[in-house]
Design a protein around this motif. Structure first.
Motif, PDB file in Angstrom:
ATOM      1  N   ALA A 247      65.503  42.483  37.737  1.00 43.54           N
ATOM      2  CA  ALA A 247      64.811  43.085  38.888  1.00 43.54           C
ATOM      3  C   ALA A 247      63.371  43.409  38.493  1.00 43.54           C
ATOM      4  N   ALA A 248      63.189  43.950  37.294  1.00 45.61           N
ATOM      5  CA  ALA A 248      61.833  44.275  36.816  1.00 45.61           C
ATOM      6  C   ALA A 248      60.998  43.003  36.657  1.00 45.61           C
ATOM      7  N   MET A 249      61.672  41.945  36.223  1.00 45.58           N
ATOM      8  CA  MET A 249      60.992  40.649  36.108  1.00 45.58           C
ATOM      9  C   MET A 249      60.472  40.216  37.486  1.00 45.58           C
ATOM     10  N   ALA A 250      61.326  40.374  38.492  1.00 46.27           N
ATOM     11  CA  ALA A 250      60.947  39.984  39.860  1.00 46.27           C
ATOM     12  C   ALA A 250      59.796  40.844  40.381  1.00 46.27           C
ATOM     13  N   VAL A 251      59.830  42.129  40.069  1.00 40.24           N
ATOM     14  CA  VAL A 251      58.738  43.012  40.511  1.00 40.24           C
ATOM     15  C   VAL A 251      57.413  42.546  39.876  1.00 40.24           C
ATOM     16  N   GLY A 252      57.468  42.207  38.597  1.00 42.17           N
ATOM     17  CA  GLY A 252      56.264  41.732  37.904  1.00 42.17           C
ATOM     18  C   GLY A 252      55.711  40.454  38.527  1.00 42.17           C
ATOM     19  N   ILE A 253      56.616  39.526  38.850  1.00 43.29           N
ATOM     20  CA  ILE A 253      56.183  38.260  39.468  1.00 43.29           C
ATOM     21  C   ILE A 253      55.606  38.531  40.861  1.00 43.29           C
ATOM     22  N   ALA A 254      56.263  39.397  41.623  1.00 38.93           N
ATOM     23  CA  ALA A 254      55.774  39.734  42.970  1.00 38.93           C
ATOM     24  C   ALA A 254      54.382  40.368  42.886  1.00 38.93           C
ATOM     25  N   GLN A 255      54.208  41.263  41.931  1.00 39.01           N
ATOM     26  CA  GLN A 255      52.909  41.924  41.775  1.00 39.01           C
ATOM     27  C   GLN A 255      51.837  40.907  41.386  1.00 39.01           C
ATOM     28  N   ALA A 256      52.202  39.962  40.520  1.00 34.23           N
ATOM     29  CA  ALA A 256      51.244  38.919  40.121  1.00 34.23           C
ATOM     30  C   ALA A 256      50.807  38.102  41.337  1.00 34.23           C
ATOM     31  N   ALA A 257      51.770  37.794  42.216  1.00 34.69           N
ATOM     32  CA  ALA A 257      51.443  37.026  43.429  1.00 34.69           C
ATOM     33  C   ALA A 257      50.485  37.825  44.310  1.00 34.69           C
ATOM     34  N   LEU A 258      50.770  39.108  44.469  1.00 32.40           N
ATOM     35  CA  LEU A 258      49.893  39.954  45.297  1.00 32.40           C
ATOM     36  C   LEU A 258      48.508  40.068  44.657  1.00 32.40           C
ATOM     37  N   ASP A 259      48.465  40.229  43.341  1.00 31.11           N
ATOM     38  CA  ASP A 259      47.170  40.313  42.624  1.00 31.11           C
ATOM     39  C   ASP A 259      46.317  39.082  42.959  1.00 31.11           C
ATOM     40  N   GLN A 260      46.958  37.915  42.890  1.00 25.25           N
ATOM     41  CA  GLN A 260      46.220  36.671  43.139  1.00 25.25           C
ATOM     42  C   GLN A 260      45.769  36.575  44.595  1.00 25.25           C
ATOM     43  N   ALA A 261      46.635  37.020  45.514  1.00 28.52           N
ATOM     44  CA  ALA A 261      46.293  36.969  46.940  1.00 28.52           C
ATOM     45  C   ALA A 261      45.076  37.850  47.221  1.00 28.52           C
ATOM     46  N   ILE A 262      45.084  39.052  46.652  1.00 25.23           N
ATOM     47  CA  ILE A 262      43.979  39.998  46.883  1.00 25.23           C
ATOM     48  C   ILE A 262      42.664  39.421  46.333  1.00 25.23           C
ATOM     49  N   LYS A 263      42.766  38.882  45.113  1.00 22.32           N
ATOM     50  CA  LYS A 263      41.572  38.310  44.473  1.00 22.32           C
ATOM     51  C   LYS A 263      40.976  37.200  45.355  1.00 22.32           C
ATOM     52  N   TYR A 264      41.852  36.330  45.838  1.00 22.24           N
ATOM     53  CA  TYR A 264      41.387  35.186  46.637  1.00 22.24           C
ATOM     54  C   TYR A 264      40.827  35.638  47.986  1.00 22.24           C
ATOM     55  N   MET A 265      41.480  36.620  48.588  1.00 19.49           N
ATOM     56  CA  MET A 265      41.019  37.099  49.909  1.00 19.49           C
ATOM     57  C   MET A 265      39.616  37.687  49.841  1.00 19.49           C
ATOM     58  N   LYS A 266      39.272  38.214  48.667  1.00 20.22           N
ATOM     59  CA  LYS A 266      37.943  38.820  48.540  1.00 20.22           C
ATOM     60  C   LYS A 266      36.860  37.785  48.273  1.00 20.22           C
ATOM     61  N   GLN A 267      37.232  36.632  47.734  1.00 23.16           N
ATOM     62  CA  GLN A 267      36.198  35.653  47.371  1.00 23.16           C
ATOM     63  C   GLN A 267      36.049  34.509  48.375  1.00 23.16           C
ATOM     64  N   ARG A 268      37.108  34.189  49.093  1.00 23.60           N
ATOM     65  CA  ARG A 268      37.080  33.044  50.006  1.00 23.60           C
ATOM     66  C   ARG A 268      36.525  33.467  51.372  1.00 23.60           C
ATOM     67  N   THR A 269      35.619  32.647  51.925  1.00 23.97           N
ATOM     68  CA  THR A 269      35.107  32.958  53.257  1.00 23.97           C
ATOM     69  C   THR A 269      35.531  31.895  54.272  1.00 23.97           C
ATOM     70  N   ALA A 270      35.661  32.316  55.509  1.00 21.67           N
ATOM     71  CA  ALA A 270      35.934  31.417  56.647  1.00 21.67           C
ATOM     72  C   ALA A 270      35.381  32.099  57.895  1.00 21.67           C
ATOM     73  N   PHE A 271      34.808  31.312  58.760  1.00 21.41           N
ATOM     74  CA  PHE A 271      34.221  31.848  60.001  1.00 21.41           C
ATOM     75  C   PHE A 271      33.250  33.003  59.709  1.00 21.41           C
ATOM     76  N   GLY A 272      32.500  32.867  58.608  1.00 25.12           N
ATOM     77  CA  GLY A 272      31.447  33.840  58.299  1.00 25.12           C
ATOM     78  C   GLY A 272      31.926  35.164  57.734  1.00 25.12           C
ATOM     79  N   GLN A 273      33.179  35.263  57.376  1.00 26.63           N
ATOM     80  CA  GLN A 273      33.639  36.506  56.726  1.00 26.63           C
ATOM     81  C   GLN A 273      34.667  36.187  55.643  1.00 26.63           C
ATOM     82  N   THR A 274      34.916  37.186  54.797  1.00 28.11           N
ATOM     83  CA  THR A 274      35.923  36.935  53.754  1.00 28.11           C
ATOM     84  C   THR A 274      37.312  36.988  54.394  1.00 28.11           C
ATOM     85  N   LEU A 275      38.262  36.345  53.710  1.00 25.58           N
ATOM     86  CA  LEU A 275      39.647  36.370  54.226  1.00 25.58           C
ATOM     87  C   LEU A 275      40.159  37.806  54.332  1.00 25.58           C
TER      88      LEU A 275
END
Ligand SMILES: Cc1cc2nc3c(=O)[nH]c(=O)nc-3n(C[C@H](O)[C@H](O)[C@H](O)COP(=O)(O)OP(=O)(O)OC[C@H]3O[C@@H](n4cnc5c(N)ncnc54)[C@H](O)[C@@H]3O)c2cc1C
Length: 381
Positions: A247-275
Motif C-alpha cells: 500500500a505504501a508502495m502504491a502511495v509513493g507511485i501515486a504521489q510521483a504521478a501527481l508530482d509530475q502532473a503538477i510540474k507539467y501543468m506549470k510549464q506547459r501553455t495552451a490558449f495563452g495560459q498554463t495548464l
C-alpha cells in the motif's frame, strides 16, 4: 488520536526522501530502458539501514516500526518503483519471514547478511499454476537422509536472479493442503537450485523478476523455516505486513504521478495560459491529492495498528486495495494531463503509468483484497 509522526519517524522520512531525490528518479530511467538491474544504486540502500528495516538490531537491522517502514517504502517508490519493489520484497517478505519465524541459528546466519545488503533476498510462493490460490502449489519437499529435497518451479519471483537467499514454500504433506505446506531457506549454490526464465515486463523494468527452479534441490534439514507444515499459516502473517508495505508502495507511485502532473501543468501553455489555469485540470489534481492523502492515511493507520499489535488483516487489505487503485488512477490522469507528451518515453510519467499496474496485482490482486475484506465484514470463513 494523534496524526503527528514522532521526530524519529519524520527524520527517517527525510533521509529516505533525500536519498530518493538524489539517487532515484531520472537516474534509474536508463536502467529501466535497458531492462537492467541497478546494482550499484541498490547497494547504497544497505548502509542507510533500508535493507534491514524490520530486522532487530541484534541481527544487524534497523529494528524500526511499521510506520517508519511505510514512510521509507513510500519515499523510495516516489523516487522509483523498480528500486522500491526490490527493497520491498527483500524486507517485507524474505528478511521478515526469517525474522518472524526463524530459529536463533537461522537468524544469526542469514539476517546480518540480508540487513547489510550484502545478500539480496527473494521469497517464492507463486507458481506457474497457482497465484491467488497459493495453496494449489505443486513444489514438493521430501526428507532424504538429513536433507530436504525440493522439486518444482516458482514463478514471477522478485529478486530471483539477483538474490543470494530465498525463502520458498513447498508441500510437505500433500493431503493436508494449506496445513501441509512448509517454508525453507535456500541459498544460491545449493545443488539443484537455480534460476529459470527472466521475464520482460510491462513495467518495473529495472527490477528483477524470474523463476526459481528446484531440480532435486538439496537443502540441509536445518533450513526448514518455522515449524513443519506451518509454512502456509506463517505466510499469511508475512503477507499481512507485506500488504501494508505494498500500500505504501502504491502511495509513493501515486504521489510521483501527481508530482509530475503538477510540474507539467506549470510549464506547459495552451490558449495563452498554463495548464495549471484550466479548471478541468485543477479539478483532476484536487481529486488526486485528496485521494492520495486518504490512501496515505489508511496505510499509516494499518501500520500503526500493526505496531500496536492489533489485528490488521482487513485494515491492511483495505489500505492495499484503495492505495493501489488510487495509484493506477493517479498515473492514468497524470498521463492525460501530459497529453501526447505523456505517451512517449521522454517523460517520467510514462514509466510511472507502467509501474503503477503491478500494485493492483502483486501481494494479492484487488479482487482477492475485496474477498478478504468482504469475508471479514460478513464474518464468513
Ligand atoms: C512484477 C511481479 C513481481 C512479483 N513478485 C512476487 C514475489 O516476489 N513472490 C511471489 O511469490 N509472487 C510474486 N508475484 C506474483 C503475484 O503475487 C501474483 O501474480 C498474484 O498473486 C496473482 O496471481 P496470478 O498471477 O497467478 O493470478 P491468478 O490467481 O491466476 O488470477 C487471475 C485473475 O483471476 C482473479 N481471481 C483469482 N481468484 C479469484 C477469486 N477467488 N475471486 C475473484 N477473482 C479471482 C484475479 O484477481 C485475477 O484478476 C509477482 C508478480 C509480478 C507481476
Amino acid at each position: 488520536m494523534n496524526f503527528e509522526l514522532t521526530p524519529e519517524q519524520a527524520q527517517i522520512r527525510a533521509v529516505a526522501r533525500e536519498f530518493a531525490e538524489a539517487e532515484l528518479g531520472e537516474k534509474i530511467a536508463p536502467y529501466d530502458e535497458r531492462h537492467e538491474f541497478p546494482r550499484e544504486i541498490v547497494a547504497k540502500l544497505g548502509p542507510l539501514g533500508f535493507m534491514g528495516v524490520l530486522v532487530p538490531p541484534e541481527y544487524g537491522g534497523a529494528g524500526l516500526d511499521y510506520v517508519s517502514y511505510a514512510l521509507i517504502v513510500e519515499e523510495l517508490n516516489r523516487g522509483d518503483a523498480s528500486v522500491g519493489i526490490t527493497m520491498w520484497a527483500h524486507n517485507s517478505l524474505c528478511a521478515n519471514h526469517i525474522a518472524m519465524f526463524g530459529s536463533k541459528a537461522q537468524k544469526e546466519k542469514y539476517l546480518p547478511r540480508l540487513a547489510s545488503g550484502e545478500a539480496l533476498g527473494a521469497w517464492g510462493l507463486t507458481e506457474p499454476g497457482s497465484g491467488s490460490d497459493a495453496a494449489a502449489m505443486r513444489t514438493r519437499a521430501v526428507r532424504d537422509e538429513g536433507e530436504w529435497v525440493l522439486n518444482g518451479t516458482k514463478a514471477f519471483i522478485t529478486n530471483a536472479s539477483v538474490g543470494a537467499i530465498a525463502v520458498v514454500m513447498a508441500i510437505t504433506d500433500p493431503p493436508k493442503r494449506q496445513k501441509g505446506i512448509s517454508a525453507f531457506i535456500l541459498e544460491k549454490g545449493m545443488p539443484g537450485f537455480g534460476v529459470g526464465q527472466r521475464y520482460r515486463k510491462l513495467g518495473l523494468h529495472a527490477s528483477d523478476t524470474a523463476e526459481l527452479v528446484f531440480d532435486g534441490a538439496r537443502a540441509p534439514a536445518a533450513n526448514l523455516l518455522g515449524d513443519l507444515n506451518m509454512g502456509f499459516v506463517n505466510t499469511m502473517q508475512v503477507l499481512e505486513g507485506g500488504r501494508i508495505a505494498m500500500a505504501a508502495m502504491a502511495v509513493g507511485i501515486a504521489q510521483a504521478a501527481l508530482d509530475q502532473a503538477i510540474k507539467y501543468m506549470k510549464q506547459r501553455t495552451a490558449f495563452g495560459q498554463t495548464l495549471a489555469e484550466f479548471n478541468g485540470l485543477q479539478g483532476m489534481v484536487a481529486d488526486l491529492a485528496t485521494e492520495i492523502e486518504a490512501a496515505r492515511l489508511l496505510t499509516l493507520r494499518a501500520a500503526y495498528l500493526k505496531d500496536a499489535g492489533q489485528p490488521v488483516k482487513h485494515t491492511a487489505a483495505m489500505a492495499k486495495l484503495f492505495a493501489s487503485e488510487v495509484a493506477m488512477k493517479a498515473a492514468t490522469k497524470a498521463v492525460q494531463i501530459h497529453g501526447g507528451a505523456g505517451y512517449i518515453t521522454d517523460f517520467p510519467v510514462e514509466r510511472i503509468f507502467r509501474d503503477a499496474k503491478l500494485t493492483e496485482i502483486g501481494e494479492g490482486t484487488s479482487e482477492v483484497q475485496r474477498l478478504v475484506i468482504a469475508r471479514e465484514i460478513l464474518q464468513l470463513k
